[in-house]
Design a protein around this motif. Structure first.
Motif, short mmCIF file in Angstrom:
data_model
loop_
_atom_site.label_atom_id
_atom_site.label_comp_id
_atom_site.label_asym_id
_atom_site.label_seq_id
_atom_site.Cartn_x
_atom_site.Cartn_y
_atom_site.Cartn_z
N PHE A 119 35.06 29.71 36.79
CA PHE A 119 33.39 30.67 37.07
C PHE A 119 33.63 31.14 35.72
CE2 PHE A 119 35.24 30.50 41.31
CZ PHE A 119 34.52 30.27 42.69
N PHE A 130 36.40 31.06 34.15
CA PHE A 130 37.60 31.41 34.69
C PHE A 130 37.99 31.13 35.46
CE2 PHE A 130 39.75 33.94 38.05
CZ PHE A 130 40.27 34.77 38.06
N ALA A 147 39.74 30.04 38.60
CA ALA A 147 39.88 30.21 40.25
C ALA A 147 41.30 29.26 40.48
CB ALA A 147 38.75 31.02 40.81
N PRO A 164 47.62 36.76 48.77
CA PRO A 164 47.03 37.79 48.99
C PRO A 164 45.85 37.75 47.97
CG PRO A 164 48.72 37.26 46.83
CD PRO A 164 49.00 36.20 47.53
N SER A 165 45.15 39.04 48.15
CA SER A 165 43.45 38.77 47.60
C SER A 165 43.92 38.61 46.34
CB SER A 165 43.20 40.05 47.63
OG SER A 165 42.36 40.63 48.58
N GLY A 166 42.74 37.08 46.20
CA GLY A 166 42.24 35.88 44.25
C GLY A 166 42.51 35.51 44.36
N SER A 167 43.94 34.94 45.61
CA SER A 167 44.90 33.74 45.05
C SER A 167 43.15 32.59 45.00
CB SER A 167 45.94 34.20 46.45
OG SER A 167 45.58 33.72 47.33
N GLY A 168 42.82 32.58 45.61
CA GLY A 168 41.57 31.27 45.89
C GLY A 168 41.45 30.46 46.59
N LYS A 169 41.73 31.49 48.09
CA LYS A 169 41.77 30.55 49.32
C LYS A 169 40.28 30.28 50.24
CE LYS A 169 43.38 34.62 51.54
NZ LYS A 169 43.12 35.14 49.55
N THR A 170 39.13 31.74 49.32
CA THR A 170 37.94 31.23 49.84
C THR A 170 37.22 30.38 48.76
OG1 THR A 170 37.62 33.64 50.38
CG2 THR A 170 36.05 31.86 50.08
N THR A 171 37.44 30.36 47.45
CA THR A 171 37.10 28.87 46.63
C THR A 171 37.68 28.03 47.16
OG1 THR A 171 37.35 30.82 44.53
CG2 THR A 171 37.55 28.29 44.01
N PRO A 198 43.26 40.06 39.08
CA PRO A 198 41.36 41.37 38.80
C PRO A 198 40.79 40.69 40.17
CG PRO A 198 41.91 39.59 36.83
CD PRO A 198 42.90 40.24 37.46
N PHE A 199 40.63 41.38 40.69
CA PHE A 199 39.74 40.96 42.27
C PHE A 199 38.28 41.54 42.05
CE2 PHE A 199 39.46 41.01 46.64
CZ PHE A 199 38.51 39.45 46.72
N GLU A 200 37.10 41.27 42.97
CA GLU A 200 36.34 41.53 42.83
C GLU A 200 36.26 41.21 44.44
OE1 GLU A 200 31.88 42.20 41.14
OE2 GLU A 200 33.56 40.82 39.80
N LYS A 242 28.53 36.41 49.43
CA LYS A 242 29.01 35.06 49.87
C LYS A 242 28.31 34.25 51.30
CE LYS A 242 33.12 33.88 47.08
NZ LYS A 242 34.18 34.07 47.02
N1 LIG Z 1 31.45 32.87 42.39
C1 LIG Z 1 32.13 34.14 41.91
N2 LIG Z 1 31.95 34.19 40.38
C2 LIG Z 1 33.25 34.17 39.60
N3 LIG Z 1 34.14 35.06 40.44
C3 LIG Z 1 34.67 34.34 41.27
C4 LIG Z 1 33.75 33.95 42.26
N4 LIG Z 1 34.29 33.81 42.62
C5 LIG Z 1 35.31 33.78 43.13
N5 LIG Z 1 35.72 34.08 42.01
C6 LIG Z 1 37.32 35.10 41.59
O1 LIG Z 1 37.96 33.87 41.77
C7 LIG Z 1 38.78 34.73 42.04
C8 LIG Z 1 39.54 33.89 43.11
O2 LIG Z 1 38.72 34.48 44.72
P1 LIG Z 1 38.75 34.03 46.43
O3 LIG Z 1 38.81 32.22 46.11
O4 LIG Z 1 38.18 34.97 46.83
O5 LIG Z 1 40.57 34.62 46.14
P2 LIG Z 1 40.73 34.35 47.90
O6 LIG Z 1 39.73 34.33 49.02
O7 LIG Z 1 41.86 34.22 47.72
O8 LIG Z 1 40.86 36.28 47.59
C9 LIG Z 1 39.10 35.43 41.98
O9 LIG Z 1 40.00 36.15 40.84
C10 LIG Z 1 37.38 35.79 42.20
O10 LIG Z 1 37.00 37.07 41.60
#
Ligand SMILES: Nc1ncnc2c1ncn2[C@@H]1O[C@H](COP(=O)(O)OP(=O)(O)O)[C@@H](O)[C@H]1O
Ligand SMILES: [Mg+2]
Length: 375
Positions: free
Chosen positions: A12, A15, A17, A36-43, A355-357, A363
């Motif tokens: 992204f 960055f 992911a 953990p949060s931010g590890s890339g599961k949802t991605t 760092p996690f947002e 989404k």
């Molecule tokens: N659309 C996006 N734009 C920028 N960064 C993103 C986006 N989606 C996810 N990220 C970043 O990618 C990383 C993995 O996110 P995510 O897959 O949501 O993690 P998880 O589901 O494990 O909590 C995080 O650092 C997140 O901030």
């Protein structure tokens, strides 16, 4: 349907992911992405779904390259944590939605859609609630309806992103068992995302442990708990105690004492010993074991957690003893871990979370819009 993730990278704005992720999902299995949060599961889940596309690498459904196919072409079903049901539609209409919006020839008749919704309501154990509206259901019931809606289109793969995340602990546990039963009845290939290790270990055939955009380990619940292959997995799954040690002459050393643990084949130098705090054998004396003075002792539910001071300033170690053990008054305790693992100190032990947002709400809205227009 088998799904193969091949050397997938996702960036992204530069960055990363996901870094070079590969995973073979077997047909009919329930696999959990845990991290953990931010590890890339949802991605990773969104890439499998077709809600987003990899920067590099490929996603195969069976033998076909699905990397550039749409959600609709992949025919996947979703349930997300906040993926609200359509508020103005009855339960039956929500479940039938994906069939109702199919183009002309492929759309089943009204009666068939009605019948299918009613079968699915039986399956998710909500028979009789066809005419209710979402606001008249509990949180757990809504997620059951969401699952029925995802199943209505007979998806090739079912994707669940923290579907029970917003529910309270007891309902979560009930739904977990219920989901496992439904899976055993229907046999859909299912990918389940969670950051809750208990949920993953109890529910899944295999667990994929993720950290910082990488897969650390893939295995059964027993594999990842009993044979963690990295410091991260050892620390993340189950309780663990660690002790900084030194490998010398094929033995582990704590300061100037050997602790009676062999370390054949490991490089000489600094290392960390990992073990489970409850998996220890107490010893009377200590020729070749770990000994320390009790620094703190507290009862936690059915066990007593004892912190031992084993020498150097950083060298406090936690063990678990039976509640009745007189650890509080006993000055010195000697023990050996039952099972253990030693990792040479070649990389960061437990990586800091990225760092996690949390963008999950945005989404989900995006997904809702997409589903409403692409079904
Ligand atoms: N659309 C996006 N734009 C920028 N960064 C993103 C986006 N989606 C996810 N990220 C970043 O990618 C990383 C993995 O996110 P995510 O897959 O949501 O993690 P998880 O589901 O494990 O909590 C995080 O650092 C997140 O901030
Ligand atoms: Mg997520």
């Amino acid at each position: 349907m088998e799904v193969s993730v091949r050397n997938v990278r996702k960036e992204f704005d530069k960055f990363p992911a996901l870094h070079d992720v590969s995973l073979d999902i077997r047909s009919g299995e329930l696999i959990a992405l845990l991290g953990p949060s931010g590890s890339g599961k949802t991605t990773l889940l969104r890439l499998i779904a077709g809600l987003d596309f990899p920067t590099a690498g490929a996603i195969l459904f069976g033998d076909e390259d699905a990397s550039r196919k749409s959600v609709q072409e992949r025919n996947v079903g979703f349930v997300f944590q906040h993926y609200a049901l359509f508020r103005h539609m009855s339960v039956a209409d929500n479940i039938g939605f994906g069939l109702q919006v199919r183009p002309g020839a492929s759309r089943p008749s009204k009666a068939d859609i009605r019948r299918r919704a009613s079968e699915l309501l039986d399956l998710v154990q909500l028979s009789g609630l066809e005419n209710r509206f979402p606001s008249q259901l509990s949180g757990g019931q809504r997620q059951r309806v969401a699952l029925a809606r995802a199943l209505a289109i007979e998806p090739r793969v079912l994707l669940l992103d923290e579907p029970f995340g917003a529910l309270d602990a007891q309902v979560r546990r009930e739904l977990r068992r219920w989901l496992r039963e439904i899976h055993d009845q229907t046999g859909h290939t299912t990918v389940f995302v969670t950051h809750d290790q208990e949920e993953a270990l109890e529910l899944a055939d295999r667990v994929v442990v993720m950290s910082q955009g990488r897969i650390e380990q893939v295995g059964s619940a027993d594999d990842v708990y009993d044979s963690p292959n990295s410091p991260f997995v050892y620390g993340f799954i189950g309780d663990s105690s660690t002790l900084p040690v030194r490998v010398e002459n094929g033995q582990l050393w704590l300061q100037d004492r050997s602790i009676g643990i062999e370390a054949k084949g490991l490089p000489e130098g600094r290392a960390t010993l990992y073990f489970r705090p409850h998996d220890i054998e107490l010893r009377d004396g200590c020729g070749g074991c770990i000994a320390g003075t009790v620094a703190a002792s507290r009862r936690v539910a059915g066990t007593r957690r004892v912190e031992l001071d084993v020498g150097g300033a950083r060298d406090r170690i936690e063990i678990e003893l039976p509640v009745e053990h007189p650890a509080g008054t006993n000055g010195r305790i000697a023990f050996r871990p039952g099972k253990w693992k030693v990792f040479p100190d070649t990389r960061a032990l437990v990586p800091e979370p990225a760092p996690f947002e949390d963008t999950s709400d945005d989404k989900d809205q995006e997904i809702e819009r997409m589903l409403a227009t692409t079904f």
